[in-house]
Each structure stands twice: as structure tokens, then as C-alpha cells.
Scaffold this motif. Sequence first.
Motif, mmCIF file in Angstrom:
data_model
loop_
_atom_site.group_PDB
_atom_site.id
_atom_site.type_symbol
_atom_site.label_atom_id
_atom_site.label_comp_id
_atom_site.label_asym_id
_atom_site.label_seq_id
_atom_site.Cartn_x
_atom_site.Cartn_y
_atom_site.Cartn_z
ATOM 1 N N ALA A 38 0.823 -1.211 0.000
ATOM 2 C CA ALA A 38 0.000 0.000 0.000
ATOM 3 C C ALA A 38 0.858 1.261 0.000
ATOM 4 O O ALA A 38 1.913 1.314 0.619
ATOM 5 N N LEU A 39 0.389 2.248 -0.731
ATOM 6 C CA LEU A 39 0.957 3.602 -0.710
ATOM 7 C C LEU A 39 -0.156 4.508 -0.213
ATOM 8 O O LEU A 39 -1.036 4.893 -0.975
ATOM 9 N N LEU A 40 -0.128 4.809 1.085
ATOM 10 C CA LEU A 40 -1.224 5.560 1.681
ATOM 11 C C LEU A 40 -1.088 7.052 1.431
ATOM 12 O O LEU A 40 -0.011 7.618 1.564
ATOM 13 N N GLN A 41 -2.196 7.645 1.079
ATOM 14 C CA GLN A 41 -2.280 9.084 0.842
ATOM 15 C C GLN A 41 -3.300 9.640 1.832
ATOM 16 O O GLN A 41 -4.389 9.094 1.990
ATOM 17 N N PHE A 42 -2.941 10.728 2.521
ATOM 18 C CA PHE A 42 -3.773 11.322 3.559
ATOM 19 C C PHE A 42 -4.330 12.663 3.085
ATOM 20 O O PHE A 42 -3.614 13.437 2.456
ATOM 21 N N HIS A 43 -5.595 12.917 3.423
ATOM 22 C CA HIS A 43 -6.185 14.225 3.128
ATOM 23 C C HIS A 43 -7.039 14.649 4.316
ATOM 24 O O HIS A 43 -8.119 14.099 4.554
ATOM 25 N N THR A 55 -6.274 22.329 6.063
ATOM 26 C CA THR A 55 -6.148 21.073 5.333
ATOM 27 C C THR A 55 -4.712 20.584 5.446
ATOM 28 O O THR A 55 -3.810 21.347 5.794
ATOM 29 N N GLY A 56 -4.505 19.313 5.145
ATOM 30 C CA GLY A 56 -3.161 18.764 5.165
ATOM 31 C C GLY A 56 -3.094 17.445 4.425
ATOM 32 O O GLY A 56 -4.124 16.824 4.157
ATOM 33 N N GLU A 57 -1.870 17.025 4.116
ATOM 34 C CA GLU A 57 -1.653 15.825 3.305
ATOM 35 C C GLU A 57 -0.669 14.842 3.934
ATOM 36 O O GLU A 57 -0.165 13.968 3.246
ATOM 37 N N ASP A 58 -0.382 14.958 5.222
ATOM 38 C CA ASP A 58 0.548 14.070 5.899
ATOM 39 C C ASP A 58 -0.198 13.204 6.911
ATOM 40 O O ASP A 58 -1.389 13.392 7.144
ATOM 41 N N ALA A 59 0.500 12.283 7.578
ATOM 42 C CA ALA A 59 -0.123 11.418 8.578
ATOM 43 C C ALA A 59 -0.549 12.210 9.816
ATOM 44 O O ALA A 59 -1.405 11.766 10.572
ATOM 45 N N SER A 60 0.041 13.376 10.037
ATOM 46 C CA SER A 60 -0.354 14.265 11.129
ATOM 47 C C SER A 60 -0.678 15.637 10.557
ATOM 48 O O SER A 60 -0.152 16.027 9.521
ATOM 49 N N LEU A 61 -1.536 16.342 11.271
ATOM 50 C CA LEU A 61 -1.896 17.701 10.873
ATOM 51 C C LEU A 61 -1.757 18.596 12.093
ATOM 52 O O LEU A 61 -2.209 18.239 13.182
ATOM 53 N N VAL A 73 -12.930 17.568 12.440
ATOM 54 C CA VAL A 73 -11.751 17.088 11.713
ATOM 55 C C VAL A 73 -12.119 15.804 10.988
ATOM 56 O O VAL A 73 -12.651 14.870 11.585
ATOM 57 N N THR A 74 -11.825 15.767 9.691
ATOM 58 C CA THR A 74 -12.065 14.577 8.884
ATOM 59 C C THR A 74 -10.782 14.205 8.158
ATOM 60 O O THR A 74 -10.065 15.075 7.659
ATOM 61 N N LEU A 75 -10.524 12.907 8.106
ATOM 62 C CA LEU A 75 -9.364 12.388 7.380
ATOM 63 C C LEU A 75 -9.842 11.341 6.393
ATOM 64 O O LEU A 75 -10.566 10.417 6.761
ATOM 65 N N VAL A 76 -9.450 11.483 5.143
ATOM 66 C CA VAL A 76 -9.695 10.456 4.134
ATOM 67 C C VAL A 76 -8.333 9.867 3.783
ATOM 68 O O VAL A 76 -7.412 10.594 3.405
ATOM 69 N N VAL A 77 -8.218 8.540 3.944
ATOM 70 C CA VAL A 77 -6.982 7.837 3.608
ATOM 71 C C VAL A 77 -7.265 6.962 2.407
ATOM 72 O O VAL A 77 -8.238 6.206 2.393
#
Length: 93
Positions: A38-43, A55-61, A73-77
Motif C-alpha cells: 500500500a501507498l497511503l495518501q492522507f487528506h 487542510t493537510g496531506e501528511d499522517a499528522s496535521l 476534523v475529517t481524514l480520508v486515507v
Amino acid sequence: DPTSAVSPLEGAVSAPLGVAEGREVTVTARVRSNNPDALLQFHWTVLRGGTPFATGEDASLVFTPADDGVYAVTLVVTDRISGAAETFALSPA
């Protein structure tokens, strides 16, 4: 049967409770995939009163609440290999 399928992504989102106005907040995702490649992408999306705030694109915000209020706060992986996606929400009660 797709309705009985187990999501290939699982995890949790954590954040401190009771953050003061003007104090930095860090929210963190702990997500894993049953796909070893897997190549996980965070939004991340942070809303205040329904309006986008951060907004952010890393594992932490990290964000700083500018004013008192409720921040949702919502995270879509998404796994960029399989296309699997999972949404994690952290909203005050």
C-alpha cells in the motif's frame, strides 16, 4: 458480496481534548492496510462552523484554532495502489 467486505484500511485518529484558542493542535492518524504494498495518501480537512479552516496531506496535521468554537476534523486515507479509501471523523460531541 461487497456489503460484507472488510475494508482494507483500518485505523484511528487522535487529538487532544479541550484545546485553548490560539494553541497549536496536532491530530494524528494511525492507519494500516492489509495490502503490504500500500501507498497511503492522507487528506485532512478541518471545518469550523461548516467552513474550511485547515487542510493537510501528511499522517499528522497541525493547526491553530484562531477562535473559540467547534472544529470538525475529517481524514480520508486512500491506498494509491488498490484505490481503497476510508474516512475517519473526529467531531466534538
